[in-house]
Design a protein around this motif. Structure first.
Motif, PDB file in Angstrom:
ATOM      1  N   TYR A 367       0.781  -1.393  -0.132  1.00  0.00           N
ATOM      2  CA  TYR A 367       0.159  -0.292  -0.234  1.00  0.00           C
ATOM      3  C   TYR A 367       0.588   1.258   0.095  1.00  0.00           C
ATOM      4  CZ  TYR A 367      -3.287   3.679   1.180  1.00  0.00           C
ATOM      5  OH  TYR A 367      -3.540   5.474   1.165  1.00  0.00           O
ATOM      6  N   ASP A 368       0.321   1.848  -0.324  1.00  0.00           N
ATOM      7  CA  ASP A 368       1.102   3.329  -0.608  1.00  0.00           C
ATOM      8  C   ASP A 368      -0.623   4.343  -1.233  1.00  0.00           C
ATOM      9  OD1 ASP A 368       4.162   5.230  -1.446  1.00  0.00           O
ATOM     10  OD2 ASP A 368       2.488   6.144  -2.119  1.00  0.00           O
ATOM     11  N   PRO A 369       0.373   5.818  -0.080  1.00  0.00           N
ATOM     12  CA  PRO A 369      -1.511   7.139  -0.617  1.00  0.00           C
ATOM     13  C   PRO A 369      -0.547   7.186  -2.183  1.00  0.00           C
ATOM     14  CG  PRO A 369       0.476   7.341   1.321  1.00  0.00           C
ATOM     15  CD  PRO A 369       0.876   6.009   0.930  1.00  0.00           C
ATOM     16  N   LEU A 370      -0.372   7.573  -2.931  1.00  0.00           N
ATOM     17  CA  LEU A 370       0.206   7.969  -3.813  1.00  0.00           C
ATOM     18  C   LEU A 370       0.196   7.048  -5.367  1.00  0.00           C
ATOM     19  CD1 LEU A 370       1.863  11.228  -3.864  1.00  0.00           C
ATOM     20  CD2 LEU A 370      -0.199  10.978  -3.999  1.00  0.00           C
ATOM     21  N   VAL A 371       1.264   5.652  -4.606  1.00  0.00           N
ATOM     22  CA  VAL A 371       1.305   4.955  -6.045  1.00  0.00           C
ATOM     23  C   VAL A 371       0.551   3.592  -6.087  1.00  0.00           C
ATOM     24  CG1 VAL A 371       3.136   3.894  -7.381  1.00  0.00           C
ATOM     25  CG2 VAL A 371       4.100   5.070  -5.249  1.00  0.00           C
ATOM     26  N   LYS A 372       0.470   4.251  -8.089  1.00  0.00           N
ATOM     27  CA  LYS A 372      -0.545   3.262  -8.575  1.00  0.00           C
ATOM     28  C   LYS A 372      -0.158   1.947  -9.019  1.00  0.00           C
ATOM     29  CE  LYS A 372      -4.611   6.391  -9.235  1.00  0.00           C
ATOM     30  NZ  LYS A 372      -3.602   7.164  -8.234  1.00  0.00           N
ATOM     31  N   VAL A 401       1.964 -10.593  -5.922  1.00  0.00           N
ATOM     32  CA  VAL A 401       2.154  -9.655  -4.721  1.00  0.00           C
ATOM     33  C   VAL A 401       0.065  -8.727  -5.115  1.00  0.00           C
ATOM     34  CG1 VAL A 401       2.133  -6.697  -5.412  1.00  0.00           C
ATOM     35  CG2 VAL A 401       3.918  -8.691  -6.298  1.00  0.00           C
ATOM     36  N   ASN A 402      -0.473  -8.106  -3.989  1.00  0.00           N
ATOM     37  CA  ASN A 402      -1.735  -7.671  -4.001  1.00  0.00           C
ATOM     38  C   ASN A 402      -1.275  -6.057  -3.626  1.00  0.00           C
ATOM     39  OD1 ASN A 402      -3.373 -10.264  -4.033  1.00  0.00           O
ATOM     40  ND2 ASN A 402      -1.868 -10.111  -2.519  1.00  0.00           N
ATOM     41  N   VAL A 403      -2.532  -5.043  -4.068  1.00  0.00           N
ATOM     42  CA  VAL A 403      -1.798  -4.337  -4.443  1.00  0.00           C
ATOM     43  C   VAL A 403      -3.173  -3.794  -3.662  1.00  0.00           C
ATOM     44  CG1 VAL A 403      -1.173  -1.289  -5.539  1.00  0.00           C
ATOM     45  CG2 VAL A 403       0.230  -3.968  -6.002  1.00  0.00           C
ATOM     46  N   CYS A 404      -2.940  -3.069  -2.384  1.00  0.00           N
ATOM     47  CA  CYS A 404      -4.152  -2.816  -1.635  1.00  0.00           C
ATOM     48  C   CYS A 404      -4.467  -1.192  -1.918  1.00  0.00           C
ATOM     49  CB  CYS A 404      -3.955  -3.006  -0.050  1.00  0.00           C
ATOM     50  SG  CYS A 404      -3.604  -4.495   0.271  1.00  0.00           S
ATOM     51  N   ASP A 406      -6.064   0.993   0.355  1.00  0.00           N
ATOM     52  CA  ASP A 406      -6.015   1.609   1.388  1.00  0.00           C
ATOM     53  C   ASP A 406      -5.181   0.862   2.596  1.00  0.00           C
ATOM     54  OD1 ASP A 406      -7.914  -0.269   2.640  1.00  0.00           O
ATOM     55  OD2 ASP A 406     -10.041   0.247   1.128  1.00  0.00           O
ATOM     56  N   ILE A 407      -5.415   1.840   3.668  1.00  0.00           N
ATOM     57  CA  ILE A 407      -4.418   1.200   4.324  1.00  0.00           C
ATOM     58  C   ILE A 407      -4.833  -0.481   4.935  1.00  0.00           C
ATOM     59  CG2 ILE A 407      -2.962   1.807   7.066  1.00  0.00           C
ATOM     60  CD1 ILE A 407      -2.546   4.388   6.005  1.00  0.00           C
ATOM     61  N   ASP A 408      -6.405  -0.275   5.740  1.00  0.00           N
ATOM     62  CA  ASP A 408      -7.302  -1.846   6.463  1.00  0.00           C
ATOM     63  C   ASP A 408      -6.910  -2.310   5.944  1.00  0.00           C
ATOM     64  OD1 ASP A 408      -7.376  -0.427   8.471  1.00  0.00           O
ATOM     65  OD2 ASP A 408      -9.639   0.582   7.930  1.00  0.00           O
ATOM     66  N   SER A 409      -7.151  -2.362   4.880  1.00  0.00           N
ATOM     67  CA  SER A 409      -7.140  -4.310   3.718  1.00  0.00           C
ATOM     68  C   SER A 409      -5.094  -4.273   3.783  1.00  0.00           C
ATOM     69  CB  SER A 409      -7.696  -3.973   2.526  1.00  0.00           C
ATOM     70  OG  SER A 409      -7.206  -2.947   1.425  1.00  0.00           O
ATOM     71  N   ALA A 410      -4.838  -3.425   3.794  1.00  0.00           N
ATOM     72  CA  ALA A 410      -3.200  -3.521   3.612  1.00  0.00           C
ATOM     73  C   ALA A 410      -2.866  -4.636   4.684  1.00  0.00           C
ATOM     74  CB  ALA A 410      -2.236  -2.728   3.369  1.00  0.00           C
ATOM     75  N   ILE A 411      -2.827  -3.420   6.281  1.00  0.00           N
ATOM     76  CA  ILE A 411      -2.768  -4.407   7.331  1.00  0.00           C
ATOM     77  C   ILE A 411      -3.095  -6.058   8.527  1.00  0.00           C
ATOM     78  CG2 ILE A 411      -1.401  -2.305   7.773  1.00  0.00           C
ATOM     79  CD1 ILE A 411      -3.102  -1.810   9.760  1.00  0.00           C
ATOM     80  N   ASN A 412      -4.368  -6.712   7.990  1.00  0.00           N
ATOM     81  CA  ASN A 412      -5.196  -7.077   8.428  1.00  0.00           C
ATOM     82  C   ASN A 412      -5.104  -8.854   7.764  1.00  0.00           C
ATOM     83  OD1 ASN A 412      -7.041  -5.378   9.929  1.00  0.00           O
ATOM     84  ND2 ASN A 412      -8.645  -5.094   8.277  1.00  0.00           N
ATOM     85  N   LYS A 413      -4.885  -9.485   8.072  1.00  0.00           N
ATOM     86  CA  LYS A 413      -5.020 -10.466   7.490  1.00  0.00           C
ATOM     87  C   LYS A 413      -3.462 -10.667   7.098  1.00  0.00           C
ATOM     88  CE  LYS A 413      -9.219 -12.085   6.886  1.00  0.00           C
ATOM     89  NZ  LYS A 413     -10.816 -11.860   5.685  1.00  0.00           N
TER      90      LYS A 413
END
Ligand code: NAI
Length: 457
Positions: A367-372, A401-404, A406-413
């Motif tokens: 997850y990154d706030p700006l990078v697609k 590789v899973n690009v998320c 939002d932060i929540d989906s990145a840090i859950n599970k």
């Protein structure tokens, strides 16, 4: 006579912001930024929230100036012909082929735009090296202009750019210094005065310094080398901290409070990234070797080697702390840009860490706030292509590789979290919940074994 019309060849991270600020501060000068890349120019002319690069404050400056005295175009010929002053802000990456491959700067783009200037110019121009270039490049530029530019007499100046991505607009508004290098001839001095007159509109006189052209070219390489050297120095000590129980944050504070050293650039990290530091130091190493200065070359080369070591050490530490195996374990990477407040991912340590983890069988959540997503996948694929030892297919690695979004989906599970870029957004994470769930977090600044929770205050 005051300059009324300037252009900049190269609408990238340097050309875009620097010219926007010149246009803002000098409303009587018409500034045209040109590029061969049609998509990029289209984006510069498009919606303000979709400019091709992100920099805090940039869209506001573009909003005020675009269409007034700032223009973006693909018509390089017309811009050259109309301008009295031409900045060259094209990319100068490390050479990948031929003599000096892997070390020397690739001057293809500089040569190509010099040839364009020689070909299209109908009047004398002041040509300004804005790109970071090896010392004595101006000599080559002059050779091309003399052999291909007819009877015209162009002046070449060096005016390296010291802004940093993420704070470019702030840096350009309040530069620590503006450096202008030129010839001591009457025409050289006149050209320098014309450039000084542009900067004097907002930069205090005492901050505009001049030198000969070679000092100016080399100052930029020296400046980047010294900055990167500080990062490698503190990072080397972070390794020693991990062996001894010392804390790198305490070391940075204690060392940085010494006025002779100062506190900046003393934050331990996964390593430096960005398009400049590595390529500029490698270029310095190449130049030192070229001039027979083996010891000097070796000294600077060590800064890059230490940076590679740090990136590898970070991913090795994750593996070690996850019982030596990460096969099919999910690891979250927070942050993909090479530093906060930019969407630039060039040479980002996250790419190297990501590949190291994938090669050991990890599943990644990124997850990154700006990078697609497309950029992340492209970065990984580019590095995979260069890896001659790779035994598995690149598609196999990328499928993990899973690009998320939002932060929540990145840090859950997830089985572990690694923070690579210090985005302010990550401070909002409820780290106490992560701790409760016993999810290990790896963050270089925290402490010796990496397996501790971020200091969120
Ligand atoms: P960039 O890759 O973002 O932009 C360069 C642009 O030049 C590209 O859009 C490319 O299409 C264009 N270009 C290349 N050849 C061309 C040609 N012949 N005609 C027209 N356009 C052409 O590169 P960036 O980051 O702006 O860097 C430019 C230079 O400034 C490099 O030498 C770099 O080392 C230096 N620099 C970069 C800084 C940074 O933070 N990115 C800071 C200070 C200096």
């Amino acid at each position: 006579m005051k300059v009324k019309e300037i252009c900049c060849i190269g609408a990238g991270y340097v050309g875009g912001p620097t010219m926007s600020v010149i246009a803002l501060k000098c409303p009587k000068i018409r500034v045209t930024v040109v590029d061969v890349n049609k998509e990029k120019i289209k984006a510069w002319n498009g919606p303000l929230d979709k400019l091709p690069i992100f920099e805090p404050g940039l869209s506001e400056v573009v909003k005020e100036t675009r269409g007034r005295n700032l223009f973006f175009s693909n018509d390089i010929q017309k811009a050259i012909q109309k301008s009295e002053m031409i900045f060259m802000a094209v990319n100068t990456p490390t050479k990948t082929k031929g003599e000096g491959a892997g070390m020397a700067a690739d001057l293809r783009h500089i040569i190509s735009c010099t040839k364009d200037i020689a070909k299209y110019s109908k009047t004398n121009k002041i040509i300004i090296e804005k790109s970071t270039l090896p010392v004595r490049t101006a000599e080559k530029i002059k050779e091309i202009l003399n052999s291909e530019g007819g009877d015209l007499k162009h002046e070449v100046l060096s005016n390296p750019e010291f802004m940093a991505e993420g704070t470019a607009i702030k840096d350009l508004f309040k530069s620590d210094r503006v450096l202008i290098g030129g010839d001591s001839t009457i025409t050289g001095q006149k050209a320098m005065k014309k450039l000084i007159k542009i900067y004097i509109n907002w930069i205090p006189k005492e901050k505009i310094i001049t030198s000969n052209i070679w000092s100016s070219e080399l100052s930029k390489l020296a400046s980047n080398a010294m900055l990167a050297q500080r990062i490698s120095s503190i990072n080397s000590l972070s390794a020693l901290c991990e062996k001894t129980g010392a804390n790198i944050k305490d070391i940075s504070l204690a060392v940085g409070m010494d006025k002779r050293i100062g506190p900046h650039f003393l934050k331990a990290s996964v390593g430096f990234g960005g398009s400049c530091f590595q390529k500029d130091i490698l270029n310095l190493v190449y130049l030192s070797n070229y001039y027979g200065l083996k010891e000097v070359a070796e000294y600077w080369h060590q800064v890059v080697k230490l940076n590679d070591y740090q990136k590898k050490r970070f991913s090795d530490n994750i593996i070690k702390n996850l019982d030596g195996s990460i096969s099919n374990k999910t690891i979250t990477i927070l942050g993909w840009s090479f530093k906060p407040n930019t969407n630039d991912t060039r040479e980002s340590p996250a790419i190297y860490v990501g590949i190291n983890l994938l090669k050991k069988g990890a599943i990644l959540k990124i997850y990154d706030p700006l990078v697609k997503k497309a950029q992340i996948i492209q970065d990984l694929n580019n590095l995979i292509k260069l890896d001659s030892d790779l035994k598995v297919k690149s598609s196999e690695l990328i499928s993990k590789v899973n690009v998320c979004l939002d932060i929540d989906s990145a840090i859950n599970k997830t089985d572990a979290i690694s923070i690579i870029t210090d985005w302010a957004d990550f401070k909002q994470i409820k780290w106490e919940n992560i701790r409760k769930n016993k999810i290990p977090v790896f963050h270089i600044l925290n402490n010796s074994n990496h397996n501790v929770y971020p200091d969120i205050n």
